[in-house]
Scaffold this motif. Structure first.
Motif, short mmCIF file in Angstrom:
data_model
loop_
_atom_site.label_atom_id
_atom_site.label_comp_id
_atom_site.label_asym_id
_atom_site.label_seq_id
_atom_site.Cartn_x
_atom_site.Cartn_y
_atom_site.Cartn_z
N SER A 160 0.81 -1.23 0.00
CA SER A 160 0.00 0.00 0.00
C SER A 160 0.84 1.27 0.00
O SER A 160 0.31 2.36 -0.21
N GLY A 161 2.12 1.14 0.29
CA GLY A 161 2.95 2.33 0.43
C GLY A 161 2.63 3.09 1.71
O GLY A 161 2.95 4.28 1.84
N TRP A 162 2.02 2.41 2.67
CA TRP A 162 1.54 3.11 3.86
C TRP A 162 2.01 2.48 5.16
O TRP A 162 1.95 3.11 6.20
N ARG B 94 -3.33 0.13 -2.87
CA ARG B 94 -4.06 0.04 -1.60
C ARG B 94 -5.00 -1.16 -1.56
O ARG B 94 -5.57 -1.46 -0.51
N PRO C 261 2.14 2.59 -5.35
CA PRO C 261 1.50 1.89 -4.23
C PRO C 261 0.15 1.33 -4.66
O PRO C 261 -0.50 1.89 -5.53
N ASP D 255 1.33 11.65 2.10
CA ASP D 255 1.41 10.19 2.16
C ASP D 255 1.71 9.54 0.81
O ASP D 255 1.84 8.33 0.73
N ASN D 256 1.82 10.37 -0.21
CA ASN D 256 2.17 9.85 -1.54
C ASN D 256 1.20 8.78 -2.02
O ASN D 256 1.58 7.80 -2.68
N LEU D 257 -0.05 8.95 -1.66
CA LEU D 257 -1.11 8.05 -2.10
C LEU D 257 -2.13 8.88 -2.86
O LEU D 257 -2.23 10.09 -2.64
N PRO D 258 -2.92 8.25 -3.73
CA PRO D 258 -3.96 9.01 -4.44
C PRO D 258 -4.88 9.72 -3.45
O PRO D 258 -5.08 10.93 -3.53
#
Lengths: 359, 359
Positions: free
Chosen positions: A86-88, A358, A356, B103-106
């Motif tokens: 997820s890159g999280w 999710r 990433p 957070d480098n997330l969508p």
């Protein structure tokens, strides 16, 4: 600038002088006690051999950061969310250095909010464990570090993807080359750097450790009584050494079958031996006040209750309220200097870095 | 000890002298340029008034940490997972200081793995925004900080619960008392401390800022050309000031209707004015290379593509490949010193602290 130089030189001179003095002081003592330095906790210590060095618990030694380039890389990777699908989620998500190296949850939250099957042990002082995970299935920290990255209920990535992510980030390529001499990043080196960082995560200078080094006034009468009880009642049989645990496997429910969780088989998963059912690695008791809830099944949030459960199931005894209170007081004296780290700044992804995911 | 004292006194003397010297130097210049100090980035700067101070972008000033007790408390709260219902999500989960304050997330992952409706803006330099959130619905950082704690798709707690958690942790009670003079913690003070910490999260010393202060060799020819184009093509009309953005609201799709996302109405949600449909706060371009994906809808991960989209929809022009490349080069020169913080050690919960709830 001249003033800055003056300060720098003063500091350098001062620390050289101090180093020399302490080294000489050390030289007069037992050789094995001579190593003096800074841990991440930051305080210096030296001194001779105490009579208390014969106690079954040993003070956590101050260690040197022998390879700062490697431990710094490991620090970055420990906080690197891009090691997860997820890159999280990073190592620190479940082994939070802000909260005793654990997540203070019954079981960890992982990818897609899945819950793990077992309470996350603290990463602090984990180098003192004879093996890693509750069932000891990883023989060392390096082997352990690979697990959660690829566990679909935790970081949910895989080793190939995790390495690909790092390989597309020029700074990581440079850092791995500096540390390992190779341009190609491998999962082995990723785990090696994380493990090297984790080995620095010790918590020296607990009040009890100072007592072990002859500083009598560091702990109270109640704490000292708690320690006497801890030995007398038999807790010390399993919880001893540097980590006050971690050096042995034991059956949960030695004198009375443990009924709170009959699903988790522990060491049996590794050895397949019937006698290893409900056998777990003895957890470390260092910083235990910081890492509720307790036991592999998180069956209690109360340290007093945890002590009573141990007395009942492992030692076949019932403690008085005062005895429990004193033992808890002693356990709280095991909290040491928490690792001090500068929150790392991570390099940006490049356009070729896998995105990433999710889902 | 004597040596330590000597160093401390030397340092104190030295900094007093340095302070005096710099103050005098400053006094000879324009008064507004006189404040000199350390930001979290750590480098010192001084100097006179540059001709380039008339440029439409201003260098980020180095600011003083006027109330260290408050900003330290805010730092702890910023990393405090117990402000969330699950005990697992903190401000830093979505505004990660390791990765450009975002957070480098969508869109962000929240409680129970719910996805937010919009890309999380960076917390870095957010003090330069005229208001907070993409639609500006919070007039300042303090007001903003309250939002995510109680948002069911984010931290999913509520203000009463969050305050109860802190109130049951003796160290927090002590710290709030020290800062606010009251034993009773309030959500207002929680938000105030977080906001005070966030105000320290500026990123001075970008290479472009050095150029603005007459250090010609800090940026390349291509970056300088990029800046010339950035002004010439009209980007500067919205992206200017300290934050290179953040000082205005603008319609996304000024010259061509923006078709990638027609669901998110932006400022309209706040004002209910038809003319505010698709109007958003102009995002900051500081450290933009660190905070992909781009736009409120995260419609691209590529900074080049983001520049081209802006040219097309906002300026009605098409850039050549070289022009885009130069503008991107300029944008990357806006990356400044990232805030350096010591990862906080949080105090343990007490037995009366409400337990985390992952559900």
């Amino acid at each position: 600038m001249r003033i800055t130089k003056f300060i720098a030189i003063s500091c350098l001179l001062a620390s050289t002088v101090a180093g020399g003095l302490l080294f000489q002081a050390g030289a007069a003592e037992n050789d094995s006690q001579k190593r003096i330095g800074y841990g991440r906790g930051g305080r210096m210590q030296g001194g001779g051999v105490s009579e208390r060095s014969k106690e079954p618990i040993q003070p956590i030694p101050i260690t040197f950061d022998d390879n700062r380039a490697k431990t710094d890389l490991g620090l970055k990777l420990f906080f690197e969310p891009r090691l997860s699908k997820s890159g999280w989620i990073s190592c620190n998500s479940c082994h939070n250095l802000a909260t005793g190296g654990a997540d203070n949850l019954p079981t960890s939250i992982g990818h897609k909010w899945l819950f793990g099957p077992i309470n996350a042990p603290t990463v602090l002082n984990s180098k003192f464990n004879l093996a890693q995970f509750w069932d000891g299935r990883a023989s060392n920290l390096k082997e352990q570090a690979k697990g959660p990255i690829a566990n679909p209920m935790e970081m949910a990535s895989n080793h190939e993807l995790a390495v690909n992510v790092l390989q597309t980030i020029p700074e990581y390529v440079k850092w791995f080359k500096e540390v390992y001499g190779e341009g190609k990043i491998t999962i082995d080196n990723v785990a090696d750097a994380i493990a090297a960082f984790e080995e620095t995560l010790t918590t020296p200078n607990s009040r009890f450790d100072w007592w072990l080094k002859d500083y009598d006034d560091k702990i109270s009468e109640s704490e000292l009584q708690g320690y006497a009880l801890f030995k007398e009642k038999g807790c010390i049989g399993c919880h001893n050494g540097f980590g006050v645990g971690g050096s042995d496997y034991q059956k949960l429910g030695v004198v009375k079958p443990y009924s709170k969780d009959v699903q988790t088989l522990g060491r049996y998963h590794v050895t397949k031996k019937e006698s290893d059912k409900f056998v777990f690695k003895v957890p470390l008791l260092r910083n235990i006040e910081l890492t509720a809830p307790y036991f592999h099944d998180a069956s209690t949030w109360s340290l007093s209750e945890a002590v009573n459960i141990m007395a009942e199931y492992q030692l076949g005894t019932t403690l008085t309220k005062d005895e429990t209170g004193n033992i808890v007081a002693f356990l709280k004296a095991l909290t040491g200097d928490q690792p001090s780290v500068i929150f790392p700044i991570l390099p940006p992804s490049s356009e070729s870095t896998p995105k990433p995911n999710r889902n």
